[in-house]
Motif scaffolding. Structure first.
Motif, PDB file in Angstrom:
ATOM      1  N   GLY A 105      38.468  30.128  37.606  1.00 36.09           N
ATOM      2  CA  GLY A 105      37.225  29.371  37.542  1.00 36.09           C
ATOM      3  C   GLY A 105      36.828  28.859  36.173  1.00 36.09           C
ATOM      4  N   VAL A 106      37.791  28.591  35.301  1.00 36.12           N
ATOM      5  CA  VAL A 106      37.464  28.094  33.962  1.00 36.12           C
ATOM      6  C   VAL A 106      37.335  26.573  34.015  1.00 36.12           C
ATOM      7  CG1 VAL A 106      38.254  27.862  31.579  1.00 36.12           C
ATOM      8  CG2 VAL A 106      38.640  29.991  32.824  1.00 36.12           C
ATOM      9  N   PRO A 107      36.164  26.007  33.697  1.00 37.48           N
ATOM     10  CA  PRO A 107      36.040  24.551  33.678  1.00 37.48           C
ATOM     11  C   PRO A 107      36.765  23.955  32.474  1.00 37.48           C
ATOM     12  CG  PRO A 107      34.003  25.578  32.924  1.00 37.48           C
ATOM     13  CD  PRO A 107      34.902  26.696  33.387  1.00 37.48           C
ATOM     14  N   GLU A 108      37.274  22.768  32.648  1.00 38.84           N
ATOM     15  CA  GLU A 108      37.948  22.045  31.562  1.00 38.84           C
ATOM     16  C   GLU A 108      39.116  22.855  30.982  1.00 38.84           C
ATOM     17  OE1 GLU A 108      35.282  20.290  28.680  1.00 38.84           O
ATOM     18  OE2 GLU A 108      33.628  20.370  30.128  1.00 38.84           O
ATOM     19  N   LEU A 151      38.093  29.451  17.771  1.00 41.04           N
ATOM     20  CA  LEU A 151      38.353  28.192  18.457  1.00 41.04           C
ATOM     21  C   LEU A 151      37.050  27.532  18.900  1.00 41.04           C
ATOM     22  CD1 LEU A 151      41.377  29.394  20.605  1.00 41.04           C
ATOM     23  CD2 LEU A 151      41.492  27.581  18.880  1.00 41.04           C
ATOM     24  N   ALA A 152      36.109  28.347  19.377  1.00 44.09           N
ATOM     25  CA  ALA A 152      34.828  27.816  19.828  1.00 44.09           C
ATOM     26  C   ALA A 152      34.038  27.211  18.666  1.00 44.09           C
ATOM     27  CB  ALA A 152      34.018  28.911  20.503  1.00 44.09           C
ATOM     28  N   ALA A 153      34.152  27.822  17.485  1.00 43.25           N
ATOM     29  CA  ALA A 153      33.445  27.300  16.317  1.00 43.25           C
ATOM     30  C   ALA A 153      34.030  25.970  15.859  1.00 43.25           C
ATOM     31  CB  ALA A 153      33.496  28.310  15.175  1.00 43.25           C
ATOM     32  N   GLN A 154      35.342  25.808  16.054  1.00 45.67           N
ATOM     33  CA  GLN A 154      35.986  24.561  15.658  1.00 45.67           C
ATOM     34  C   GLN A 154      35.607  23.398  16.566  1.00 45.67           C
ATOM     35  OE1 GLN A 154      40.164  25.706  15.683  1.00 45.67           O
ATOM     36  NE2 GLN A 154      40.184  25.806  13.451  1.00 45.67           N
ATOM     37  N   GLN A 155      35.417  23.708  17.842  1.00 46.29           N
ATOM     38  CA  GLN A 155      35.122  22.655  18.814  1.00 46.29           C
ATOM     39  C   GLN A 155      34.142  23.214  19.847  1.00 46.29           C
ATOM     40  OE1 GLN A 155      38.556  20.425  20.136  1.00 46.29           O
ATOM     41  NE2 GLN A 155      37.615  20.020  22.131  1.00 46.29           N
ATOM     42  N   PRO A 156      32.857  23.291  19.469  1.00 48.61           N
ATOM     43  CA  PRO A 156      31.866  23.885  20.375  1.00 48.61           C
ATOM     44  C   PRO A 156      31.826  23.167  21.722  1.00 48.61           C
ATOM     45  CG  PRO A 156      30.957  23.544  18.177  1.00 48.61           C
ATOM     46  CD  PRO A 156      32.273  22.832  18.217  1.00 48.61           C
ATOM     47  N   ALA A 177      32.179  29.071  25.391  1.00 48.82           N
ATOM     48  CA  ALA A 177      31.183  30.146  25.412  1.00 48.82           C
ATOM     49  C   ALA A 177      31.419  31.089  26.591  1.00 48.82           C
ATOM     50  CB  ALA A 177      29.776  29.550  25.462  1.00 48.82           C
ATOM     51  N   GLU A 178      31.751  30.505  27.745  1.00 53.06           N
ATOM     52  CA  GLU A 178      32.006  31.318  28.933  1.00 53.06           C
ATOM     53  C   GLU A 178      33.297  32.119  28.776  1.00 53.06           C
ATOM     54  OE1 GLU A 178      31.872  33.066  32.722  1.00 53.06           O
ATOM     55  OE2 GLU A 178      30.379  32.271  31.345  1.00 53.06           O
ATOM     56  N   VAL A 179      34.339  31.496  28.231  1.00 53.86           N
ATOM     57  CA  VAL A 179      35.599  32.204  28.020  1.00 53.86           C
ATOM     58  C   VAL A 179      35.388  33.371  27.065  1.00 53.86           C
ATOM     59  CG1 VAL A 179      37.903  32.019  27.009  1.00 53.86           C
ATOM     60  CG2 VAL A 179      37.091  30.245  28.570  1.00 53.86           C
TER      61      VAL A 179
END
Length: 262
Positions: free
Chosen positions: A242-245, A89-94, A99-101
């Protein structure tokens, strides 16, 4: 040279699967891949035993032991799967939140593995359980197996898969979808085992019921598995402190789920 009789062929296949599980539990060289291979092979062996339920073999206790062995590895495998899914998922939408998750999920995975190995160093207890399972299987009356046993087992598995599909379509409940996925995977593994057990029956199965062939079942299983992996990540992100966004991340997962459903 004529192919081996069904009984000896099934005994040999069961023995190969036991040895493959033992090799995977040696944890070399990649522990996460080892756990994955062990669980996959356990499922294949259980699928073989399930297709033989109508035979003279008495495998209920052995299957229960295999289920416990696989279940004991499931948390480790799931923890690694959510890391892989998060990275995809991170690679699809950096984005920095991903990165923190992913970092937190990797830490969670490593803690679970360390705890498991502390309780069972080098998986020694699991190796001992597998040795008992292999001994019980070799003592079974394999020579009594027949093509009729295989046909009955496949028919029963097809009925169970169709029933699970209908229920999942009716309820759309994640647990029902997961049950359907397991049924699909088991039937696919049983079909894949047929050439090693009875070439004539395997050829007959290949000519009939194209909707239930191994290739189609594999694709369907991958689709359902992708949905299950995304739901696991979503459940963890939803409650992770504490997860942003967070809303944006959940929206991306929901979009990936919709795409996986086709």
């Amino acid at each position: 040279m004529s192919p081996p009789a069904i009984g000896p062929a099934a005994r040999a296949l069961a023995d190969r699967e036991c040895r493959a599980i033992a090799a995977a539990l040696a944890l070399q060289p990649d522990v996460h891949d080892a756990v994955h291979r062990a669980r996959k092979t356990i499922r294949r062996l259980r699928a073989l035993l399930a297709v033989l339920e109508s035979s003279d073999l008495e495998t209920a206790r052995t299957d229960a032991a295999l289920r416990r062995l696989g279940h004991g590895l499931s948390a480790l495998r799931d923890a690694h799967v959510v890391v892989e899914t998060c990275q995809h998922l991170a690679a699809q939408q950096p984005a920095p939140p991903w990165a923190e998750v992913c970092r937190r999920l990797m830490a969670r995975r490593d803690v679970l593995l360390a705890r498991a190995l502390a309780r069972d160093p080098a998986f020694a207890r699991r190796h001992a359980a597998l040795l008992r399972i292999a001994g019980e299987l070799q003592a079974q009356p394999w020579d009594a197996l027949s093509a009729r046993d295989l046909r009955k087992g496949l028919a029963r598995s097809e009925r169970r898969t169709a029933k699970a599909e209908k229920r999942a379509a009716r309820t759309a409940d994640p647990q029902d979808l997961h049950r359907w996925r397991r049924r699909v995977r088991r039937l696919r593994m049983q079909l894949e085992a047929m050439p090693a057990l009875d070439s004539a029956l395997a050829a007959s199965v290949k000519r009939t019921g194209p909707g239930h062939q191994a290739r189609a079942l594999h694709a369907l299983g991958d689709q359902l598995g992708r949905q299950q992996d995304l739901r696991m990540v979503r459940n963890l992100v939803r409650v992770m402190p504490g997860v942003p966004e967070r809303r944006g991340l959940l929206a991306q997962i929901d979009a990936a789920l919709a795409a996986a459903r086709g």
